[in-house]
Design a protein around this motif. Sequence first.
Motif, PDB file in Angstrom:
ATOM      1  N   ASN A  27      35.170   4.948 -66.420  1.00 18.45           N
ATOM      2  CA  ASN A  27      35.151   3.129 -67.256  1.00 18.45           C
ATOM      3  C   ASN A  27      35.452   2.008 -65.882  1.00 18.45           C
ATOM      4  N   SER A  53      30.625   2.137 -69.262  1.00 20.59           N
ATOM      5  CA  SER A  53      31.097   2.976 -69.058  1.00 20.59           C
ATOM      6  C   SER A  53      29.909   4.905 -69.008  1.00 20.59           C
ATOM      7  N   ILE A 122      40.992   1.770 -68.556  1.00 19.68           N
ATOM      8  CA  ILE A 122      39.680   1.961 -67.567  1.00 19.68           C
ATOM      9  C   ILE A 122      39.924   2.208 -66.174  1.00 19.68           C
TER      10      ILE A 122
END
Length: 234
Positions: A27, A53, A122
């Motif tokens: 991500n 993503s 992330i």
Amino acid sequence: GTQVFKGDIFGIVQQKALKTDANGRSNVLILGTSEDDPGHQGAFLTDSIMVLSVDQKNKNAYMISIPRDLEVEYGMACTAGYSGKINGYFNCVNNDWTSSSAEDERQTKSREFFGNIVGLDIQYSVHVNYTVMRDIVKALDGITITIESRDPRGQMDSNFDWKCGATYAIRLKNCPTSGHYIDYPNGVVTLDAEHALYLAQARGDTAPTYGFEQSNFDRERNQQKILVAIKEKA
């Protein structure tokens, strides 16, 4: 990507496998600012926020845009207070725009902050400004996107007509046939670096305008199209 851009354009173009979350996805947080545009108001706000993503194993990618006006709690004291628009968080982390360590801190904390909002781990982030957008599209010698407006005329935003000239006569000469810098019919259009950059900003905030009834949401759709077009052209 390495061959086209002669380097690590997004900070994630590399020969080894990317870090992944528990679902096997990598991500990437993409934050856009305008601090390299002289005189731009709110230049340190992240008015463009996207999460990309990627699943390298199954060869698919998805992206979402986070509305810049989303109301959030910052978790610290910022210029706007302890809560405000989400586009103010990045600069609230610190306002040192000269050192790489300060930039690393902003990106590290932003990955966690935005990740908590969208429920994702992330692992990567990239900070994009006007220069990056220009350089990428120039390197590709332009990109092609499809305008899909609800208005049969397409999309037009007169906010950027100053790029055509100071008077109406000059604007008509430099930006035929309407005198507007951002003016596209529905369908396939080709964008050079400057037009891609300013279409990515257009949200119909200056009359006359059409095709941007949803303002920032229409802008986000165009930003996504531009990112896909960059990928496809590369």
